[in-house]
Design a protein around this motif. Structure first.
Motif, mmCIF file in Angstrom:
data_model
loop_
_atom_site.group_PDB
_atom_site.id
_atom_site.type_symbol
_atom_site.label_atom_id
_atom_site.label_comp_id
_atom_site.label_asym_id
_atom_site.label_seq_id
_atom_site.Cartn_x
_atom_site.Cartn_y
_atom_site.Cartn_z
ATOM 1 N N LEU A 87 -4.053 16.354 -11.885
ATOM 2 C CA LEU A 87 -3.747 15.503 -10.741
ATOM 3 C C LEU A 87 -5.002 14.789 -10.234
ATOM 4 C CD1 LEU A 87 -1.344 17.856 -8.759
ATOM 5 C CD2 LEU A 87 -0.718 15.775 -9.975
ATOM 6 N N LYS A 88 -6.110 15.512 -10.253
ATOM 7 C CA LYS A 88 -7.365 14.935 -9.786
ATOM 8 C C LYS A 88 -7.799 13.761 -10.661
ATOM 9 C CE LYS A 88 -12.149 16.284 -8.850
ATOM 10 N NZ LYS A 88 -13.129 17.413 -8.914
ATOM 11 N N GLU A 89 -7.578 13.899 -11.973
ATOM 12 C CA GLU A 89 -8.010 12.859 -12.908
ATOM 13 C C GLU A 89 -6.992 11.735 -13.056
ATOM 14 O OE1 GLU A 89 -8.720 14.958 -16.487
ATOM 15 O OE2 GLU A 89 -10.467 16.065 -15.720
ATOM 16 N N ASN A 90 -5.784 11.939 -12.537
ATOM 17 C CA ASN A 90 -4.730 10.927 -12.702
ATOM 18 C C ASN A 90 -4.088 10.592 -11.359
ATOM 19 O OD1 ASN A 90 -4.279 10.776 -15.897
ATOM 20 N ND2 ASN A 90 -4.635 12.908 -15.341
ATOM 21 N N ILE A 91 -4.921 10.204 -10.407
ATOM 22 C CA ILE A 91 -4.400 9.808 -9.094
ATOM 23 C C ILE A 91 -3.642 8.485 -9.236
ATOM 24 C CG2 ILE A 91 -5.036 9.116 -6.756
ATOM 25 C CD1 ILE A 91 -7.478 10.914 -7.018
ATOM 26 N N PRO A 92 -2.383 8.417 -8.814
ATOM 27 C CA PRO A 92 -1.597 7.182 -8.960
ATOM 28 C C PRO A 92 -2.267 6.001 -8.265
ATOM 29 C CG PRO A 92 -0.189 9.024 -8.343
ATOM 30 C CD PRO A 92 -1.594 9.503 -8.225
ATOM 31 N N PRO A 93 -2.297 4.852 -8.915
ATOM 32 C CA PRO A 93 -2.977 3.682 -8.327
ATOM 33 C C PRO A 93 -2.290 3.127 -7.089
ATOM 34 C CG PRO A 93 -1.806 3.085 -10.344
ATOM 35 C CD PRO A 93 -1.751 4.568 -10.251
ATOM 36 N N HIS A 94 -1.001 3.454 -6.917
ATOM 37 C CA HIS A 94 -0.293 2.875 -5.773
ATOM 38 C C HIS A 94 -0.587 3.609 -4.468
ATOM 39 C CE1 HIS A 94 2.387 6.092 -7.278
ATOM 40 N NE2 HIS A 94 2.649 6.276 -5.998
ATOM 41 N N LEU A 95 -1.292 4.737 -4.530
ATOM 42 C CA LEU A 95 -1.613 5.441 -3.294
ATOM 43 C C LEU A 95 -2.617 4.627 -2.488
ATOM 44 C CD1 LEU A 95 -1.930 9.155 -4.466
ATOM 45 C CD2 LEU A 95 -0.051 8.089 -3.250
ATOM 46 N N PRO A 96 -2.516 4.649 -1.164
ATOM 47 C CA PRO A 96 -3.455 3.860 -0.342
ATOM 48 C C PRO A 96 -4.879 4.367 -0.484
ATOM 49 C CG PRO A 96 -2.151 5.344 1.026
ATOM 50 C CD PRO A 96 -1.553 5.410 -0.352
ATOM 51 N N GLN A 97 -5.813 3.418 -0.604
ATOM 52 C CA GLN A 97 -7.230 3.749 -0.713
ATOM 53 C C GLN A 97 -7.869 3.724 0.675
ATOM 54 O OE1 GLN A 97 -8.665 4.621 -3.622
ATOM 55 N NE2 GLN A 97 -6.664 4.395 -4.604
ATOM 56 N N VAL A 98 -8.798 4.626 0.907
ATOM 57 C CA VAL A 98 -9.497 4.686 2.193
ATOM 58 C C VAL A 98 -10.609 3.653 2.185
ATOM 59 C CG1 VAL A 98 -10.855 6.133 3.740
ATOM 60 C CG2 VAL A 98 -8.975 7.121 2.412
ATOM 61 N N THR A 99 -10.550 2.678 3.081
ATOM 62 C CA THR A 99 -11.573 1.628 3.162
ATOM 63 C C THR A 99 -12.111 1.557 4.578
ATOM 64 O OG1 THR A 99 -9.873 -0.021 3.620
ATOM 65 C CG2 THR A 99 -10.546 0.256 1.323
ATOM 66 N N VAL A 100 -13.350 1.080 4.700
ATOM 67 C CA VAL A 100 -13.982 0.939 6.015
ATOM 68 C C VAL A 100 -13.594 -0.405 6.605
ATOM 69 C CG1 VAL A 100 -16.173 0.877 7.251
ATOM 70 C CG2 VAL A 100 -15.880 2.391 5.267
ATOM 71 N N SER A 101 -13.082 -0.387 7.812
ATOM 72 C CA SER A 101 -12.687 -1.627 8.474
ATOM 73 C C SER A 101 -13.924 -2.452 8.824
ATOM 74 C CB SER A 101 -11.887 -1.306 9.733
ATOM 75 O OG SER A 101 -11.581 -2.493 10.421
ATOM 76 N N GLN A 102 -13.871 -3.734 8.485
ATOM 77 C CA GLN A 102 -15.009 -4.626 8.734
ATOM 78 C C GLN A 102 -14.712 -5.657 9.823
ATOM 79 O OE1 GLN A 102 -16.004 -6.350 4.970
ATOM 80 N NE2 GLN A 102 -16.839 -4.447 4.141
ATOM 81 N N ASN A 103 -13.644 -5.447 10.571
ATOM 82 C CA ASN A 103 -13.271 -6.431 11.588
ATOM 83 C C ASN A 103 -14.373 -6.617 12.622
ATOM 84 O OD1 ASN A 103 -10.853 -6.828 10.378
ATOM 85 N ND2 ASN A 103 -9.702 -5.406 11.686
ATOM 86 N N SER A 104 -14.931 -5.458 13.089
ATOM 87 C CA SER A 104 -15.950 -5.555 14.137
ATOM 88 C C SER A 104 -17.226 -6.187 13.612
ATOM 89 C CB SER A 104 -16.245 -4.165 14.697
ATOM 90 O OG SER A 104 -16.667 -3.311 13.641
#
Length: 255
Positions: A87-104
């Protein structure tokens, strides 16, 4: 008759005579008061040694069973570890990725006269149909195992009790997957089981998850023998299940 044959015959007869003399000598020893006490002690020692050998055989059998249970537990843990690695090596690509918000960070860089572009959000998908959660029995903890009276658990091990819990959970999940399955998609075998499950329901089991011995036989490799009922008694003591009797059936209710 050849001389060598005659010598062998004489030797054989002399050997038999010697054995008879020794037997008579031992027999006479048993009648002497001074030796009778010694022979009685030897007899008692033989009985004690025989009891020790019996205990040793039981201990060896117990250790073999423990070793077998530990091997099964190790194999199960190895399979779980492989699954986790996969599972660790085959994480589905459709899962949401954690990204840093750059709005500010980008607010000060915007040109006040440049129109702000608003990205169109994708239409929300219809949430998937909620799946029913089948209640399973928690495993016995080491503290609970140590708190079980010795007379109740006898020579059963921690692993053996949890192995039975694992099989009971297997039967519960298999049964209620059929009960939750749409009737139109059922095979004839599943439909027959479904009707049996419904017939076994009572007012006391309504809203609870339970199995009977027929389910254990249907979905697991367990045998409803004396050892199984001893473990069921332990599970009742640990408040893992309760029994509801009626109509010639014992229903094991997950608590």
């Amino acid at each position: 008759m050849a001389s060598s044959d005659l010598e062998q015959l004489c030797s054989h007869i002399n050997e038999k005579i010697g054995n008879i003399k020794r037997t008579l000598s031992l027999r006479n020893c048993g009648q002497e008061p001074t030796l009778k006490t010694t022979l009685d002690k030897i007899g008692n020692e033989i009985i004690v040694v025989n009891e020790l050998l019996n205990k040793l055989e039981l201990e060896i059998e117990y250790q073999e069973q423990t070793n077998h249970s530990l091997k099964e537990l190790r194999e199960s843990l190895e399979e779980d570890y492989k699954d986790v690695e996969h599972l660790k090596e085959n994480i589905p690509p459709h899962l949401p990725q954690v990204t840093v918000s750059q709005n500010s960070a980008n607010v000060t860089d915007l040109d006040p006269e440049e129109p702000v572009k608003v990205e169109e959000t994708a239409p929300t998908k219809k949430p998937p149909k909620e799946q029913r959660i089948i209640k399973e029995m928690p495993f016995i903890t080491s503290d609970e195992f140590n708190g079980i009276p010795a007379y109740m658990k006898s020579r059963l091990t921690y692993c053996q009790i949890n192995d039975v819990i694992k099989e009971i959970n297997k039967a519960v999940v298999s049964k209620y997957k059929i009960l939750h399955q749409p009737k139109k998609s059922m095979s004839s075998v599943a439909r027959n089981l479904y009707h049996r499950f419904i017939d076994e329901e009572t007012k006391d089991t309504k809203g609870h998850y339970f199995i009977v011995e027929a389910d254990i036989k249907e979905f697991t490799a367990l045998k409803a023998d004396k050892r199984f009922h001893v473990i069921v008694n332990i599970l009742r003591h640990c408040r893992r299940l309760s029994e509801v009797r009626g109509g010639g059936l014992t229903r094991y209710v997950i608590t």
